[in-house]
Motif scaffolding. Structure first.
Motif, PDB file in Angstrom:
ATOM      1  N   LYS A   1       0.843  -1.195   0.000  1.00 15.65           N
ATOM      2  CA  LYS A   1       0.000   0.000   0.000  1.00 15.65           C
ATOM      3  C   LYS A   1       0.876   1.241   0.000  1.00 15.65           C
ATOM      4  O   LYS A   1       1.800   1.372   0.798  1.00 15.65           O
ATOM      5  N   ALA A   2       0.583   2.143  -0.908  1.00 21.06           N
ATOM      6  CA  ALA A   2       1.379   3.364  -1.040  1.00 21.06           C
ATOM      7  C   ALA A   2       0.732   4.506  -0.266  1.00 21.06           C
ATOM      8  O   ALA A   2      -0.434   4.454   0.121  1.00 21.06           O
ATOM      9  N   GLY A   3       1.521   5.548  -0.047  1.00 17.84           N
ATOM     10  CA  GLY A   3       1.005   6.754   0.585  1.00 17.84           C
ATOM     11  C   GLY A   3       0.800   6.654   2.081  1.00 17.84           C
ATOM     12  O   GLY A   3       0.075   7.471   2.656  1.00 17.84           O
ATOM     13  N   LEU A   4       1.422   5.696   2.747  1.00 19.81           N
ATOM     14  CA  LEU A   4       1.246   5.541   4.187  1.00 19.81           C
ATOM     15  C   LEU A   4       2.159   6.496   4.940  1.00 19.81           C
ATOM     16  O   LEU A   4       3.304   6.738   4.533  1.00 19.81           O
ATOM     17  N   ARG A   5       1.637   7.019   6.034  1.00 18.45           N
ATOM     18  CA  ARG A   5       2.431   7.888   6.896  1.00 18.45           C
ATOM     19  C   ARG A   5       2.476   7.271   8.291  1.00 18.45           C
ATOM     20  O   ARG A   5       1.446   6.811   8.821  1.00 18.45           O
ATOM     21  N   ALA A   6       3.656   7.257   8.885  1.00 21.19           N
ATOM     22  CA  ALA A   6       3.866   6.650  10.197  1.00 21.19           C
ATOM     23  C   ALA A   6       4.379   7.693  11.162  1.00 21.19           C
ATOM     24  O   ALA A   6       4.803   8.792  10.762  1.00 21.19           O
ATOM     25  N   VAL A   7       4.349   7.333  12.434  1.00 23.62           N
ATOM     26  CA  VAL A   7       4.874   8.189  13.489  1.00 23.62           C
ATOM     27  C   VAL A   7       6.114   7.517  14.059  1.00 23.62           C
ATOM     28  O   VAL A   7       6.061   6.369  14.510  1.00 23.62           O
TER      29      VAL A   7
END
Length: 422
Positions: free
Chosen positions: A307-313
């Motif tokens: 899955k593309a476009g993922l943002r993590a912390v």
């Protein structure tokens, strides 16, 4: 533990009271019965003396003349030679205690009293003993509760001290309880706390010193790489290989600098964090590009999917270090194509790293993350350090599958809207 102490002390008291109470009742019963027999015998001897005295004085011995000499609660039978028996008092029913006396001229006096007199006396003694036993048990219970608190409270306090020590607070408490054994445990805990505090201080100082010493050569190396890139651009050197390798080396130095800064910050304050929201694809693709030449040289491939476009912390530098450790392990110990796959799991994002090699030794399992544990004659520190870095960012590093090997890095997902699939 407090309940056990109270129950133990009460059990001892009850056993002692039962043993001594039964013994006391037995002795008192025998003593009361013996006293009753002696009383009736002495009463019979007294009445024989009265009968003899009256006969010697020439008086007649009848029921009327003897009534004043006989107690009202006794049954008396007087037998005189040549005269019928004389009975005084009410004949007792059931069990009796009897006393008999014989005079010089053949006079016989029999004194009887009901055995209930003895039973009543024994009952009174028994009630006294029961009352004393109850008072003793209540006093013992109060004392047991007090002693249990006196013993259990220090143990609870020592347990809290040990838990606090295990949670990372090495300050000694210097509490003593007046019990030698417990004070000895407190001494050991305080000594351990002081030693742990010294070791933590030394480790943080070492990390701070090492980080500080590394920053200077890293800064110098970064400046030299920037100079190489600048020179290649200004002097007309159009070698794409030089610029590409210099840019990659510069990115690696910057990431290493971030890690050093993180170590320096944590050595000053372990509770500090540099976690931010970042583009996960950027970090993953960076690792794929950096490691592709090494894999190409080994005749293998490294790919990315998911899955593309993922943002993590998290901390991008720390995440990159964790992924680099997994990719390097796959290069050294794995086989075939290495795949990095991104996906979503609830409120977390996951990066899975897998290869087509033999996988993790079944005998190791999850122990592969322990320090000094390795199945391929390596140091055993890489995966342990990688897991520590992941946990420091609030994530975790897990081994999902042993064959083929699947390592997964779980990170918190940044609260943003998912991209719409086209």
């Amino acid at each position: 533990m407090r309940r056990r102490l109270i129950n133990s002390m009460l059990a001892v008291v009850v056993v002692v009271i039962a043993v001594f109470g039964i013994s006391l009742i037995t002795v008192e019963t025998q003593a009361i019965e013996k006293s009753a027999h002696e009383t009736t015998r002495s009463e019979a001897a007294r009445l024989v003396a009265v009968v003899e005295a009256r006969i010697a004085a020439g008086e007649r011995v009848t029921a009327e003349t003897m009534r004043s000499a006989v107690p009202a609660d006794r049954y008396v039978r007087i037998e005189l030679p040549g005269q019928g028996p004389i009975s005084l008092g009410e004949r007792p029913q059931g069990g009796v205690i009897e006393g008999r006396a014989t005079g010089r001229n053949g006079e016989v006096v029999v004194v009887r009293q009901p055995r209930s007199v003895v039973t009543d006396e024994v009952g009174r003694i028994l009630m006294i003993i029961i009352a004393v036993a109850l008072v003793t048990i209540v006093a013992a219970a109060l004392l047991a509760v007090r002693q249990a608190r006196r013993v259990a409270a220090p143990l609870t306090d020592l347990a809290e001290t040990a838990e606090r020590l295990g949670s990372g607070d090495p300050r000694p408490r210097h509490r003593r309880y007046g019990v030698p054994e417990l004070d000895r445990v407190a001494d050991v805990l305080d000594s351990s706390a002081e030693r742990i505090g010294r070791m933590l201080t030394a480790e943080r100082r070492l990390a701070a010193d090492a980080s500080h010493q590394l920053r200077t050569p890293l800064t110098a190396l970064s400046m030299r790489l920037e100079e190489i890139v600048h020179t290649a651009e200004t002097e007309g050197d159009h070698s794409d290989v030089v610029r590409e390798e210099a840019a990659i080396a510069l990115a690696q130095v910057e990431r290493l600098t971030d890690v050093v800064e993180r170590l320096l910050t944590n050595s000053r304050d372990p509770r500090s964090t540099s976690a931010v929201g970042f583009d996960l694809d950027e970090v993953v693709l960076q690792q794929v590009e950096e490691w592709r030449p090494a894999y190409r040289g080994a005749g293998r491939a490294i790919v990315h999917s998911g899955k593309a476009g993922l943002r993590a912390v998290g901390t991008p530098g720390a995440v990159a270090t964790v992924l680099a450790t997994l990719v390097e392990n796959a290069l050294m110990h794995g086989g075939g194509t290495v795949a990095l796959r991104t996906r979503v799991a609830g409120n977390q994002v996951v990066v899975e790293v897998t290869d087509e090699g033999p996988g993790v030794d079944p005998g190791l399992g999850s122990r592969v993350f322990e320090r000094t544990v390795s199945g391929h004659n390596s140091t055993g520190l890489g995966l342990a350090v990688a897991r520590d870095l992941a946990e420091a960012d609030g994530g975790r590093l897990e081994l999902l599958q042993q064959h083929p090997p699947v390592f997964a890095l779980f990170l918190s997902r940044e609260a943003v809207d998912d991209p719409v699939d086209g």
